[in-house]
Design an enzyme around this catalytic site. Structure first.
Site, PDB file in Angstrom:
ATOM      1  N   LYS A 184     -10.939  -8.942  60.060  1.00 12.56           N
ATOM      2  CA  LYS A 184     -11.677  -7.759  60.513  1.00 12.56           C
ATOM      3  C   LYS A 184     -10.742  -6.554  60.643  1.00 12.56           C
ATOM      4  O   LYS A 184      -9.570  -6.636  60.302  1.00 12.56           O
ATOM      5  CB  LYS A 184     -12.394  -8.066  61.830  1.00 12.56           C
ATOM      6  CG  LYS A 184     -13.297  -9.306  61.756  1.00 12.56           C
ATOM      7  CD  LYS A 184     -14.515  -9.112  60.854  1.00 12.56           C
ATOM      8  CE  LYS A 184     -15.234 -10.392  60.451  1.00 12.56           C
ATOM      9  NZ  LYS A 184     -15.887 -11.137  61.521  1.00 12.56           N
TER      10      LYS A 184
HETATM   11  C1  LIG Z   1     -16.780 -12.259  61.904  1.00  4.84           C
HETATM   12  C2  LIG Z   1     -18.211 -12.190  62.214  1.00  4.84           C
HETATM   13  C3  LIG Z   1     -18.761 -12.822  63.338  1.00  4.84           C
HETATM   14  C4  LIG Z   1     -18.020 -13.792  64.211  1.00  4.84           C
HETATM   15  O1  LIG Z   1     -16.814 -13.386  64.686  1.00  4.84           O
HETATM   16  P1  LIG Z   1     -15.716 -14.458  65.162  1.00  4.84           P
HETATM   17  O2  LIG Z   1     -14.712 -13.611  65.864  1.00  4.84           O
HETATM   18  O3  LIG Z   1     -15.169 -15.088  63.907  1.00  4.84           O
HETATM   19  O4  LIG Z   1     -16.376 -15.442  66.031  1.00  4.84           O
HETATM   20  C5  LIG Z   1     -20.102 -12.597  63.630  1.00  4.84           C
HETATM   21  N1  LIG Z   1     -20.875 -11.832  62.831  1.00  4.84           N
HETATM   22  C6  LIG Z   1     -20.396 -11.239  61.727  1.00  4.84           C
HETATM   23  C7  LIG Z   1     -21.306 -10.386  60.904  1.00  4.84           C
HETATM   24  C8  LIG Z   1     -19.055 -11.415  61.374  1.00  4.84           C
HETATM   25  O5  LIG Z   1     -18.600 -10.840  60.252  1.00  4.84           O
END
Ligand SMILES: *Cc1c(COP(=O)(O)O)cnc(C)c1O
Length: 387
Positions: A184
């Site tokens: 991210k």
């Molecule tokens: C990455 C992501 C999540 C979950 O995040 P984590 O930190 O991996 O638990 C939820 N929704 C979307 C759309 C994502 O891209």
């Protein structure tokens, strides 16, 4: 990382980030300490909301958001079909039922017309997803949630740093959820945060991340008391202090990183139109895109090859392309437990067979990006010719 392979996403952690985390590791507070509150305040300010609640990952953040909105057994929450499974799973964690809305064929964002057609007397909330980093049509979604008395939540795990008509992304929904997974925009290893301008929601989420207890250990210590009261069945979703220090250090780089992501997107926009059958997603007017992903669709009718051919061909050449996503309602668990099936969200289902995420991260150089496009062109030419 070896020089030849280019991943689809990659974190950037520099010496400054390492020093920030290391300084906390030998301090007084390893877990909930002063860095957590600072990270919450700084991220909330950056994102344009009053309160931040830091948690151990984005999925926990979604769970806290659904809990705070009061989602429970019998409640329906409308989510887009084109998303990561965690978006729908958080509704199930709370005993609710995710209801899948189809997406717009040009942007792959939740289609407000389909959303409204799914509203029933049991609907409690709409949980939107800013797919690839582009905010949804919040004006239309807000009209629907107001008309039917629903909450509006934003899974903004793709869209930290995005805006719509000049408003930062977290000003657009009642609660907004971010993830700090390494792919991210900023990372804390694992981590997440919910931001909101609603004090009551923020305090419900703070309690939920700490066992449903009214005061955390550091607050009790500061007040010189041992007693606490558990008022709801919470979780342990805490983020550590050293992760928060890393997050604060990462956050300072966001303006430069978003600028670089936009630059890379503009270069793809300029480089790709020469390739028949490779179609970039549409971007709506007024959007400040955060470009977590750069997604193209591979149209087999126009280029003679499938997305899977292109995926395999590029992976063989060391280009780490990826697929976001197989629509959530088509996963085995959902089909078996909720009876979802192909045909429910035809636009998302068709896109699920065509989308391909090209490398996109601030550390990607122009030369590496040129190589990605050259290899894509070569894979298309080779596979197309062999058909
Ligand atoms: C990455 C992501 C999540 C979950 O995040 P984590 O930190 O991996 O638990 C939820 N929704 C979307 C759309 C994502 O891209």
């Amino acid at each position: 990382m070896d020089q030849k392979n280019i991943p689809y996403a990659r974190q950037l952690v520099d010496d400054e980030d390492v020093a920030a985390a290391a300084a906390v590791l030998q301090g007084d507070w390893l877990t909930t300490g002063p860095e957590v509150g600072r990270f919450e305040a700084e991220l909330a300010e950056y994102a344009g909301a009053r309160h931040g609640v830091a948690v151990c990952n984005g999925t926990a953040a979604l769970d806290c958001a659904m809990h705070a909105l009061g989602i429970g057994p019998g409640d329906e929450v409308i989510v887009p079909a084109m998303t990561f499974v965690a978006t729908a799973n958080c509704v199930l964690y709370n005993g609710g039922l995710p209801v899948f809305a189809d997406v717009d064929p040009d942007t792959l964002l939740m289609d407000p017309v389909h959303v409204e057609s799914l509203v029933t007397p049991r609907t409690r909330a709409v949980l939107a997803v800013d797919y690839a980093g582009q905010p949804c049509d919040y004006a239309a979604l807000r009209r629907i949630t107001v008309r039917h008395g629903l909450a509006l939540a934003d899974d903004a795990c793709h869209s930290l740093g995005a805006s719509l008509e000049g408003s930062p992304v977290s000003a657009l929904a009642d609660v907004t959820v971010f993830s700090f997974h390494p792919v991210k925009h900023i990372t804390t290893g694992e981590g997440g945060m919910i931001v909101t301008s609603d004090e009551a929601l923020a305090s419900a989420m703070r309690r939920h991340r700490n066992h449903g207890i009214d005061l955390d250990a550091r607050q009790r210590e500061g007040m010189g008391r041992y007693a606490y009261d558990m008022t709801s069945l919470g979780r342990n979703y805490r983020l550590t202090d050293f992760q928060s220090a890393l997050g604060r250090s990462q956050l300072r780089k966001m303006p430069a990183w978003i600028a670089r992501r936009r630059q890379l997107a503009a270069r793809y926009d300029a480089l790709l139109p020469g390739l028949a059958g490779v179609v970039s997603l549409g971007v709506r007017a007024g959007v400040g895109h955060a470009y977590h992903l750069y997604v193209v669709r591979i149209d087999p009718d126009a280029c003679g090859v499938t997305r899977d051919d292109v995926f395999n061909g590029m992976r063989e050449q060391g280009i780490g392309v990826n697929v976001h996503y197989l629509p959530t309602h088509l996963h085995t668990y959902y089909r078996e437990r909720l009876g979802t099936a192909p045909g429910m969200c035809p636009v998302a289902e068709r896109a699920g067979g065509q989308v391909l995420s090209l490398p996109m991260y601030p550390g990607l150089s122009d030369a590496q990006q040129d190589r990605v496009v050259e290899i894509l062109a070569a894979v298309l030419a080779r596979s197309g010719a062999s058909k």
